[in-house]
Write an enzyme that holds these catalytic residues in place. Structure first.
Site, short mmCIF file in Angstrom:
data_model
loop_
_atom_site.label_atom_id
_atom_site.label_comp_id
_atom_site.label_asym_id
_atom_site.label_seq_id
_atom_site.Cartn_x
_atom_site.Cartn_y
_atom_site.Cartn_z
N GLU A 43 31.25 15.74 32.10
CA GLU A 43 31.95 17.90 32.58
C GLU A 43 30.97 17.87 30.36
O GLU A 43 31.52 17.48 29.90
CB GLU A 43 32.85 17.72 32.41
CG GLU A 43 33.46 19.34 32.57
CD GLU A 43 34.86 19.24 32.48
OE1 GLU A 43 35.68 20.56 33.14
OE2 GLU A 43 35.71 18.09 32.59
N LYS A 116 33.44 26.12 38.24
CA LYS A 116 34.37 25.67 38.34
C LYS A 116 35.53 26.22 39.59
O LYS A 116 35.66 27.35 38.32
CB LYS A 116 35.19 24.92 37.21
CG LYS A 116 36.53 23.95 36.75
CD LYS A 116 36.04 22.80 35.56
CE LYS A 116 37.46 22.24 35.99
NZ LYS A 116 37.69 21.56 34.45
N CYS A 153 35.39 18.16 37.93
CA CYS A 153 36.62 17.40 37.25
C CYS A 153 37.76 17.75 37.94
O CYS A 153 38.19 17.91 39.30
CB CYS A 153 36.88 18.21 35.94
SG CYS A 153 37.91 17.51 35.39
#
Length: 294
Positions: A43, A116, A153
């Site tokens: 990331e 995300k 994540c």
């Protein structure tokens, strides 16, 4: 068998972006020479993890998509003949930014992107200051190596996200990651957190009958604000099979450049043995879309 070779780079980043990017470029080329067909990066791999502090100047790190990084990594992908999963700080418009994964096809083109969806806000992880929650939904990206369910994540803790990718035909679940230890926690608590992180993702593999690839950064990064003692990223990047079995687990302290073979057709065998998708009671799940059921 439809077996692919997945490469990943577990890297310790430094303050100089150019150094990070050059090392990534060299690492991707090396993985390709060793036979990798798909390369997954961690990331926000171009820089230090800047979310440890809320600082307006850090927005200068963002870039458009398409932009400089997609062009450069696109050239690498084309030269090396590999598919690459990137993780970038996207400048969508003035004052509008996302934490975005981009999949580069082996011809250098952009196969797709994912913004995300779940954005954390914890001490040393002030991501809500920087990132607008994604608006592209949970949709796999088709590539020459397969249909990739790419998330980022914090998304890796949510079974709903993995399931939605699986229901749309994802053949791999992929999570670029930046997560580490809080220095004030005991060693026992740190270990519980690290193993919980891996366990929940292995659970997604089992529940959906799909391999999982999680690539985390490693090493210590100080807090520029001095408010905390910084983050010791715990590495432990791993590839798990569709029954949650660990194909490879990286060090929790060292950088690694790894290739792991995964048989994508094996997922169908596992789903025949454990037909979770068949036995889902979809007519009874309406409550899942509510925040809480009183």
């Amino acid at each position: 068998m439809r077996k692919i070779k997945i490469g990943f780079l577990q890297q310790h980043n430094v303050a100089d972006r150019r150094t990070n990017i050059l090392r990534l470029a060299e690492g991707i080329a090396d993985l390709a020479k060793r036979g990798a067909q798909l390369v997954v990066l961690q990331e926000l791999h171009n820089s230090l993890y800047f979310c440890q502090e809320e600082k307006v100047d850090n927005f200068e790190l963002a870039e458009p998509i398409p932009g400089p990084s997609t062009q450069m990594f696109g050239e690498i992908a084309k030269q090396c003949g590999v598919v690459i999963v990137l993780s970038l700080f996207e400048r969508r418009a003035a004052g509008l930014y996302h934490n975005t994964a981009v999949v580069i096809e082996k011809d250098g083109s952009i196969a797709g992107k994912y913004r995300k969806m779940h954005i954390p806000d914890d001490p040393a992880y002030y991501e809500k200051f920087y990132f607008t929650p994604g608006d592209l939904g949970f949709h796999p990206i088709d590539t020459s190596v397969g249909r990739l369910g790419v998330m980022v994540c914090w998304d890796q803790w949510y079974p709903e996200a993995a399931r939605l990718m699986a229901l749309q035909g994802a053949e791999l679940l992929i999570y670029p990651t930046a997560i580490g230890y809080e220095s004030s926690d005991s060693e026992q608590e740190q270990e519980r957190q690290r193993r919980a992180w891996q366990t929940v993702q292995r659970g997604h593999a089992v529940a959906n009958g799909l391999p999982v690839v999680a690539v985390n950064r490693v090493g210590y990064e100080p807090d520029p604000s001095g408010r905390t003692k910084g983050i010791q990223f715990w590495g432990t990047s791993f590839v798990a099979g569709p029954q949650g079995e660990i194909y490879y687990e990286a060090s929790n302290e060292e950088e690694e450049s790894v290739i792991v073979g995964v048989d994508l057709d094996h997922s169908e065998d596992v789903r025949r043995w454990w037909p979770f998708l068949r036995d889902r009671r979809i007519e009874e799940y309406s409550g899942i879309t509510r925040r809480f059921i009183d």
